[in-house]
Design an enzyme around this catalytic site. Structure first.
Site, short mmCIF file in Angstrom:
data_model
loop_
_atom_site.label_atom_id
_atom_site.label_comp_id
_atom_site.label_asym_id
_atom_site.label_seq_id
_atom_site.Cartn_x
_atom_site.Cartn_y
_atom_site.Cartn_z
N CYS A 114 0.77 -1.42 -0.32
CA CYS A 114 0.14 0.49 0.20
C CYS A 114 0.91 1.53 0.07
O CYS A 114 -0.56 2.25 -0.44
CB CYS A 114 -1.02 0.27 1.33
SG CYS A 114 -2.03 -1.34 1.80
N HIS A 250 -2.97 7.27 3.17
CA HIS A 250 -3.86 5.92 2.39
C HIS A 250 -4.91 6.21 2.38
O HIS A 250 -5.42 6.17 4.23
CB HIS A 250 -3.04 5.21 2.84
CG HIS A 250 -2.72 3.34 2.49
ND1 HIS A 250 -3.42 3.37 1.38
CD2 HIS A 250 -2.75 2.43 3.44
CE1 HIS A 250 -4.02 1.96 0.84
NE2 HIS A 250 -3.82 1.41 2.23
N ASN A 280 -9.81 0.27 0.36
CA ASN A 280 -8.19 0.26 0.15
C ASN A 280 -7.82 -0.22 -1.05
O ASN A 280 -7.97 -1.19 -1.41
CB ASN A 280 -8.05 -1.02 1.43
CG ASN A 280 -6.69 -0.80 1.42
OD1 ASN A 280 -5.78 -0.06 0.79
ND2 ASN A 280 -6.19 -1.21 2.19
N1 ACO Z 1 -18.20 -8.51 9.77
C1 ACO Z 1 -18.38 -8.21 11.15
N2 ACO Z 1 -17.50 -8.87 11.97
C2 ACO Z 1 -16.22 -8.96 11.79
C3 ACO Z 1 -15.49 -8.76 10.46
C4 ACO Z 1 -17.05 -8.80 9.89
N3 ACO Z 1 -16.16 -7.85 8.26
N4 ACO Z 1 -14.58 -9.26 10.37
C5 ACO Z 1 -14.30 -9.75 11.90
N5 ACO Z 1 -14.67 -9.09 12.55
C6 ACO Z 1 -15.28 -10.02 14.23
C7 ACO Z 1 -13.65 -9.87 14.46
O1 ACO Z 1 -14.61 -12.05 14.10
C8 ACO Z 1 -14.43 -9.64 15.69
O2 ACO Z 1 -15.67 -10.13 16.73
P1 ACO Z 1 -15.11 -11.65 17.65
O3 ACO Z 1 -14.81 -9.90 18.72
O4 ACO Z 1 -16.37 -11.95 17.82
O5 ACO Z 1 -13.88 -11.92 17.99
C9 ACO Z 1 -14.45 -8.47 16.02
O6 ACO Z 1 -15.44 -8.26 14.24
C10 ACO Z 1 -13.57 -7.29 16.76
O7 ACO Z 1 -12.67 -7.97 15.60
P2 ACO Z 1 -11.77 -7.02 15.67
O8 ACO Z 1 -10.45 -7.38 14.37
O9 ACO Z 1 -11.24 -6.56 16.12
O10 ACO Z 1 -11.77 -5.67 14.94
P3 ACO Z 1 -11.68 -4.36 14.46
O11 ACO Z 1 -12.17 -3.19 15.05
O12 ACO Z 1 -9.95 -4.14 14.79
O13 ACO Z 1 -11.59 -4.01 12.63
C11 ACO Z 1 -10.69 -4.34 11.09
C12 ACO Z 1 -11.27 -4.78 12.18
C13 ACO Z 1 -11.36 -3.21 10.13
C14 ACO Z 1 -9.89 -4.99 10.20
C15 ACO Z 1 -9.24 -3.58 11.48
O14 ACO Z 1 -8.48 -4.57 12.31
C16 ACO Z 1 -8.53 -2.75 10.33
O15 ACO Z 1 -8.66 -1.62 10.37
N6 ACO Z 1 -7.36 -2.58 10.66
C17 ACO Z 1 -6.39 -2.99 9.25
C18 ACO Z 1 -6.15 -3.43 8.67
C19 ACO Z 1 -5.11 -2.49 7.61
O16 ACO Z 1 -5.76 -1.25 7.49
N7 ACO Z 1 -4.70 -3.14 6.96
C20 ACO Z 1 -3.73 -2.55 5.44
C21 ACO Z 1 -2.94 -1.52 6.02
S1 ACO Z 1 -2.16 -2.21 5.15
C22 ACO Z 1 -3.17 -1.75 3.63
O17 ACO Z 1 -3.47 -1.07 3.66
C23 ACO Z 1 -2.10 -3.04 2.66
#
Ligand code: ACO
Length: 323
Positions: A114, A250, A280
């Site tokens: 990214c 980004h 993204n």
């Molecule tokens: N729909 C519903 N529930 C979901 C989903 C979904 N799509 N995905 C995960 N969950 C659930 C999880 O299983 C978890 O459930 P649990 O509490 O029963 O275990 C709950 O939601 C919370 O999960 P977290 O991973 O803690 O949620 P978080 O608030 O961190 O959000 C997310 C997840 C959106 C992926 C976030 O962590 C994020 O954006 N991370 C960065 C990802 C990113 O930007 N990556 C790319 C950066 S580098 C690049 O751009 C390549």
């Protein structure tokens, strides 16, 4: 002193819109969850016969038009991507041929996930400042949906396809003021695609060519790292937070963008945010956001822009630009 100035911007998004409601039919998720946790309302998906270079070509054409520059006057193409159409020729070479850019002008891809666009901009800036080129196309393009496991709700809701481009020119007046690139290869287990052609096709199965991510941990590293690079960039230029007119980050997740804006003390109306429309798009996200804000008149000549990115590798980087 020679500087690199951005003289045109362009972007392209595929026609097909995929809404959060459609994803509800594929995995256990909801429109509310996706909007609250990421800010994303919809993303674009390439057509079956469409590739990353097709999008890059469209974005590059738009950037050339906005700069009023002919393809024949381009003497360098640097294209950031992690989803090239093929192993080779590079997407940059495919763009060179399609647009009729000078044969013999260097054209190559840069891979930093990214962060690829910021890496490509840095490399181009060095070419222009040292006389290696006069006028270049810098492109970010990715077909992230081709790397998605549509059964993994932790990743398939986050990404989309797109391309963005800028035309840059060597100039006596300041444009790019500084660029800052970094990488840390020690945390690849948090975010990676396990397979690549170098590992051999016998190791390719249904999920090995797809993004694998521990989203919550990536989130924390991204917020921490982007905060640090904001400080580094301002300190390198002897500038204060309030000198920045626009943050062009980004576009991965609204909450990551908000955290970086808070760190800068910038109100959200000085932050370009387009992730809601396309998810993204990896290498494309910064030039897509830049183009949107230039075309709707928010970003004006003379504004001070802070571009910043974080991606797989991990890689991260920034550019401070007098537009
Ligand atoms: N729909 C519903 N529930 C979901 C989903 C979904 N799509 N995905 C995960 N969950 C659930 C999880 O299983 C978890 O459930 P649990 O509490 O029963 O275990 C709950 O939601 C919370 O999960 P977290 O991973 O803690 O949620 P978080 O608030 O961190 O959000 C997310 C997840 C959106 C992926 C976030 O962590 C994020 O954006 N991370 C960065 C990802 C990113 O930007 N990556 C790319 C950066 S580098 C690049 O751009 C390549």
């Amino acid at each position: 002193m020679t500087y690199t100035r951005i003289i045109g911007t362009g972007s392209y998004l595929p026609e097909r819109i995929m809404t959060n409601a459609e994803l509800e039919a594929l995995v256990d998720t909801s429109d509310t969850w996706i909007r609250e946790r990421t800010g994303i309302a919809e993303r674009r998906v390439v057509a079956e016969n469409q590739t990353c270079s097709d999008m890059a070509i469209e974005a590059a054409r738009a950037a050339l038009d906005s700069a009023g520059v002919a393809a024949a006057d381009i003497d360098l193409i640097v294209l950031g991507t992690c989803t090239p159409d093929r192993v080779f020729p590079s997407n940059a070479c495919l763009v060179q041929r399609a647009l009729g850019v000078q044969q013999g002008a260097p054209a190559f891809d840069v891979a930093a996930a990214c962060s690829s666009f910021v890496f490509a901009l840095d490399v181009t800036d060095r070419f222009l400042r040292t006389g290696g080129a006069r006028r270049a196309l810098v492109i970010g393009a990715d077909t992230m949906t081709r790397l998605l496991n549509w059964r993994d709700r932790g990743t398939c809701v986050l990404f989309g396809d797109g391309a963005g481009a800028v035309v840059v020119e060597a100039s006596d007046t300041p444009g790019i003021l500084s660029t800052h690139l970094h990488a840390d290869g020690t945390q690849e287990d948090l975010l990676n695609v396990p397979w690549g052609p170098g590992l051999g096709y016998e190791r390719l199965d249904e999920t090995s060519g797809k993004i694998s991510m521990r989203g919550n941990e990536v989130f924390k590293v991204a917020v921490r790292t982007l905060g640090r690079i904001v400080d580094e960039t301002l300190a390198a230029n002897g500038l204060k937070k309030e000198d920045v007119d626009w943050l062009v980050p980004h576009q991965a997740n609204v909450r990551i963008i908000q955290a970086t804006a808070r760190k800068l003390g910038l109100p959200m109306d000085r932050v370009v945010q387009t992730v809601q429309h396309h998810g993204n798009t990896s290498s494309a996200s910064i030039p897509l956001a830049l183009d949107a804000a230039v075309r709707d008149g928010r970003i004006k000549p003379g504004d001070l822009l802070l571009l910043e990115a974080f991606g797989g590798g991990f890689t991260w980087g920034s550019a401070l630009v007098r537009f």
